[in-house]
Write a protein that holds these residues in place. Sequence first.
Motif, PDB file in Angstrom:
ATOM      1  N   HIS A  23      41.214  44.195  49.247  1.00 54.65           N
ATOM      2  CA  HIS A  23      40.492  45.036  46.978  1.00 54.65           C
ATOM      3  C   HIS A  23      39.808  46.115  47.684  1.00 54.65           C
ATOM      4  CE1 HIS A  23      39.549  40.150  46.576  1.00 54.65           C
ATOM      5  NE2 HIS A  23      38.839  40.504  47.741  1.00 54.65           N
ATOM      6  N   SER A  57      44.041  42.682  45.080  1.00 55.16           N
ATOM      7  CA  SER A  57      43.152  42.112  44.043  1.00 55.16           C
ATOM      8  C   SER A  57      41.699  43.047  44.359  1.00 55.16           C
ATOM      9  CB  SER A  57      42.603  40.269  43.896  1.00 55.16           C
ATOM     10  OG  SER A  57      43.780  39.436  44.137  1.00 55.16           O
ATOM     11  N   THR A  60      36.999  44.903  41.510  1.00 52.88           N
ATOM     12  CA  THR A  60      36.710  44.240  40.325  1.00 52.88           C
ATOM     13  C   THR A  60      37.175  43.402  39.280  1.00 52.88           C
ATOM     14  OG1 THR A  60      39.040  45.619  38.928  1.00 52.88           O
ATOM     15  CG2 THR A  60      36.235  46.990  39.216  1.00 52.88           C
ATOM     16  N   LEU A  61      38.183  42.012  40.451  1.00 55.93           N
ATOM     17  CA  LEU A  61      38.029  41.063  39.934  1.00 55.93           C
ATOM     18  C   LEU A  61      36.374  39.651  39.847  1.00 55.93           C
ATOM     19  CD1 LEU A  61      37.907  38.701  42.781  1.00 55.93           C
ATOM     20  CD2 LEU A  61      39.674  39.871  42.981  1.00 55.93           C
ATOM     21  N   THR A  69      40.878  44.694  35.366  1.00 61.10           N
ATOM     22  CA  THR A  69      41.926  44.117  37.436  1.00 61.10           C
ATOM     23  C   THR A  69      42.462  44.297  37.344  1.00 61.10           C
ATOM     24  OG1 THR A  69      39.926  43.000  37.756  1.00 61.10           O
ATOM     25  CG2 THR A  69      41.166  42.264  39.251  1.00 61.10           C
TER      26      THR A  69
END
Length: 123
Positions: A23, A57, A60-61, A69
């Motif tokens: 992330h 990913s 911000t997902l 994202t």
Amino acid sequence: MGIIETIKQGKPVPCPVIDTHVHIGACDDAGEFQPFVSLEETIRYADDIGIDVLVTSPITLSFGDMKRTNDEAVEAIRAYPGRIYGNLFVSPSDGYEGAKAVVDKYSKVDGFVAIKLLTGYFD
């Protein structure tokens, strides 16, 4: 000799090391902690510990914002081609049509290698 034994002996790993759950980015606006904010910091850390490829990913997902994202993933993919790949983020938060539009748009971007689904995570 296996990979773990090779690592324990301090020898180079005889295959690419791919981290498929990275992330990237900052999430200050949600109060979430992210140890590395810039792509440069993330790549430097990956270099330090021997990771060859990152599949991301962006953090911000956690907001459920597919556009934000995926745009951040595209930026990272383009900044480090062949080094960073993306999971195309799809959330049911924007309904079927919204999710379909995101898949249609971002699946055409070279560098996305999988789809990250967070079904049931957002209402």
